[in-house]
Design a protein around this motif. Structure first.
Motif: not given
Length: 125
Positions: A44-52, A82-92
């Protein structure tokens, strides 16, 4: 697919749905489910008060002898998250976002009934 694997996949999908519903009740927005790339998958990728928030959901039977669900998030799994989150951050284009890694640990009875849900914030540090 054999019955055991099908049962495990079904239990995992049910656990992810329970986790998403719980997080939404806590005020989080679910942005993506089962987001994947070459390095792995984020449940799950979520957002809470501006925090990814990148969430790993671990579901186990109540009588499992392999330890608690959260204990199964070992160093290798943490590295992959962590590595997958890095890719998500980059792509988005979310380079400026604050991030957090959470774990939702779920236990179910043999009949599929949810017996325990534990949300661990900042699970990776």
């Amino acid at each position: 697919m054999n019955g055991r694997l099908a049962g495990r996949k079904e239990r995992g999908a049910r656990g992810e749905a329970e986790a998403a519903a719980y997080l939404q009740k806590q005020g989080m927005s679910i942005i993506a489910r089962n987001w994947s790339c070459r390095t792995g998958e984020i449940d799950l990728v979520a957002e809470e008060e501006g925090i990814l928030v990148f969430v790993e959901v671990r579901t186990r039977n109540l009588n499992a002898t392999y330890g608690t669900p959260q204990e199964s998030v070992n160093a290798r799994k943490q590295w992959k998250m962590i590595e997958t989150a890095r890719v998500y951050i980059h792509r988005h284009g979310r380079h400026e976002s604050q991030i957090r890694f959470d774990v939702v640990s779920i236990r179910m009875a043999s009949d599929g009934e949810l017996t325990e849900l534990t949300h661990i914030r900042n699970a990776l540090g």
